[in-house]
Write a protein that holds these residues in place. Sequence first.
Motif, short mmCIF file in Angstrom:
data_model
loop_
_atom_site.label_atom_id
_atom_site.label_comp_id
_atom_site.label_asym_id
_atom_site.label_seq_id
_atom_site.Cartn_x
_atom_site.Cartn_y
_atom_site.Cartn_z
N ALA A 133 7.80 11.57 0.35
CA ALA A 133 6.65 10.62 1.00
C ALA A 133 6.82 9.18 0.93
CB ALA A 133 5.39 11.18 0.70
N LEU A 134 7.36 8.97 -0.43
CA LEU A 134 7.61 7.61 -0.84
C LEU A 134 8.92 7.11 -0.03
CD1 LEU A 134 6.91 7.46 -4.70
CD2 LEU A 134 5.74 6.36 -2.78
N GLU A 135 9.86 7.91 0.21
CA GLU A 135 11.08 7.49 1.20
C GLU A 135 10.47 7.29 2.57
OE1 GLU A 135 13.37 10.95 0.50
OE2 GLU A 135 14.38 9.90 -1.50
N GLN A 136 9.75 8.07 3.05
CA GLN A 136 9.34 7.84 4.55
C GLN A 136 8.60 6.52 4.41
OE1 GLN A 136 7.19 10.95 6.39
NE2 GLN A 136 8.00 12.43 4.99
N VAL A 137 7.78 6.28 3.58
CA VAL A 137 7.07 4.78 3.54
C VAL A 137 8.18 3.64 3.48
CG1 VAL A 137 5.17 3.32 2.44
CG2 VAL A 137 4.88 5.68 2.64
N ASP A 138 8.98 3.79 2.39
CA ASP A 138 10.15 2.87 2.21
C ASP A 138 10.93 2.74 3.77
OD1 ASP A 138 9.22 2.53 -0.22
OD2 ASP A 138 10.89 3.76 -1.17
N THR A 139 11.28 3.79 4.36
CA THR A 139 11.99 3.68 5.46
C THR A 139 11.24 2.93 6.73
OG1 THR A 139 13.06 5.84 5.16
CG2 THR A 139 13.55 5.10 7.40
N ALA A 140 9.83 3.19 6.80
CA ALA A 140 9.18 2.81 7.80
C ALA A 140 9.03 0.95 7.57
CB ALA A 140 7.93 2.97 7.43
N VAL A 141 8.83 0.65 6.05
CA VAL A 141 9.11 -0.80 5.78
C VAL A 141 10.24 -1.60 6.24
CG1 VAL A 141 9.06 -2.48 3.83
CG2 VAL A 141 7.39 -0.58 3.90
N ASP A 142 11.56 -0.74 5.86
CA ASP A 142 12.70 -1.31 6.34
C ASP A 142 12.99 -1.39 7.80
OD1 ASP A 142 13.43 -1.02 3.62
OD2 ASP A 142 14.64 0.56 3.54
N ARG A 143 12.60 -0.39 8.43
CA ARG A 143 12.46 -0.51 9.86
C ARG A 143 11.59 -1.80 10.46
NH1 ARG A 143 13.22 5.27 12.42
NH2 ARG A 143 14.95 4.76 10.83
N LEU A 144 10.50 -2.13 10.01
CA LEU A 144 9.74 -3.13 10.16
C LEU A 144 10.47 -4.37 9.96
CD1 LEU A 144 6.06 -2.06 9.19
CD2 LEU A 144 6.74 -2.86 11.41
N ARG A 146 0.79 -1.33 0.04
CA ARG A 146 0.10 -0.13 -0.04
C ARG A 146 0.93 1.39 -0.13
NH1 ARG A 146 -4.85 -1.19 4.17
NH2 ARG A 146 -5.61 0.88 3.54
N ARG A 147 1.98 1.17 -0.55
CA ARG A 147 3.19 2.18 -0.64
C ARG A 147 2.43 3.35 -1.20
NH1 ARG A 147 7.28 3.12 -4.49
NH2 ARG A 147 9.27 4.13 -3.50
N ALA A 148 1.90 3.49 -2.26
CA ALA A 148 1.34 4.59 -2.91
C ALA A 148 0.19 5.21 -2.16
CB ALA A 148 0.79 4.29 -4.45
N GLN A 149 -0.67 4.38 -1.62
CA GLN A 149 -1.60 5.02 -0.69
C GLN A 149 -1.33 5.73 0.51
OE1 GLN A 149 -4.29 2.01 1.14
NE2 GLN A 149 -5.59 3.59 2.33
N PHE A 150 -0.11 5.21 1.19
CA PHE A 150 0.34 5.90 2.32
C PHE A 150 0.98 7.09 1.86
CE2 PHE A 150 -0.64 1.92 4.71
CZ PHE A 150 -0.78 2.40 5.90
N ALA A 151 1.88 7.12 0.87
CA ALA A 151 2.22 8.27 0.30
C ALA A 151 1.36 9.33 -0.04
CB ALA A 151 3.09 7.90 -1.18
N ASP A 152 0.42 9.01 -0.52
CA ASP A 152 -0.96 10.03 -0.84
C ASP A 152 -1.10 10.66 0.64
OD1 ASP A 152 -0.80 9.74 -3.57
OD2 ASP A 152 -2.40 8.36 -3.39
N GLU A 153 -1.32 9.81 1.70
CA GLU A 153 -1.83 10.24 2.86
C GLU A 153 -0.85 11.33 3.61
OE1 GLU A 153 -3.76 7.89 5.71
OE2 GLU A 153 -5.48 7.38 4.22
N LEU A 154 0.49 10.89 3.34
CA LEU A 154 1.32 11.66 3.94
C LEU A 154 1.60 13.00 3.45
CD1 LEU A 154 4.31 8.71 4.44
CD2 LEU A 154 2.97 10.25 6.19
#
Length: 287
Positions: A110-121, A95-103
């Motif tokens: 925004a995409l980098e933030q989502v990617d970093t969150a995924v990597d952290r998990l 749901r990367r694109a959806q979260f980027a839209d919400e951010l």
Amino acid sequence: MAAKAGCTAWRHTSMSDRRVTVRKTYKLFIGGAFPRSESGRSYPVTRTEHAARASRKDARDAVVAARKAFPGWSGATAYNRGQILYRVAEMLEGRRAQFADELGGPRKQALEQVDTAVDRLVWYAGWSDKIAAVRGTANPVAGPYFNLSSPEPAGVVAVIAPAEPLLGLVTAVAPVIVTGNTCVVVASERAPLPAITFAEVLATSDLPGGVVNILTGHQAELAPWLAAHMDVNGLDLTGVADPELKQACEQAAAENFKRVLTAAEDRGTRRMTTFMETKTVWHPAGI
């Protein structure tokens, strides 16, 4: 016939123009369900969107749900908890694109933030079956027995999430639950909407209901009550910016000797070990 066809086309176009946008209703996330606040309150987040404003009753309900989920989650194997966290990362990636839209903001950022969150998990998921080996010890003793110390989860942890809507939430929640704790999270007050969308990810990723409970609302209203709650064992205050509120929460937490985290690096073992107890056992040797 041509006139009739033209009339039909006009009718469909007209109905399409009048279509009402289906807006998302943002609720709380408690016990694996999405209830509205019992108070019925909400607060504006954007010009067109509101978030539920959780009450003290909602906070108490969330603690009850977290306590109920604790035996099963802490009793699961470390490997299984790691698998579930990895599944959360998979769902978030999907749901990367959806979260980027919400951010919002610049798309690339925004995409980098989502990617970093995924990597952290994924990073914390990898620690699930390793933290015991790093944290545990075999203690030297002068006698015919072994003395072994091993880490165990503290229990229910209240988390005041950092201001970053998604990354701050993941950074605070992942290390708490990977070690077997359950939690009640107060999402970013300024930008809470991605937190509830993240709750949808949790609800569909094999995470048992009640392990993570997410409240949206005002920090100053919810944090002191969670800090003073006698069935909360730990308190993460890294998201509290107001020094007076932070001090008041620390004082309230001392009533039942909660473990309190006031500052920590974004990615490190301290976020995990702060909310772990150490169990020491003795066992006869040479028998």
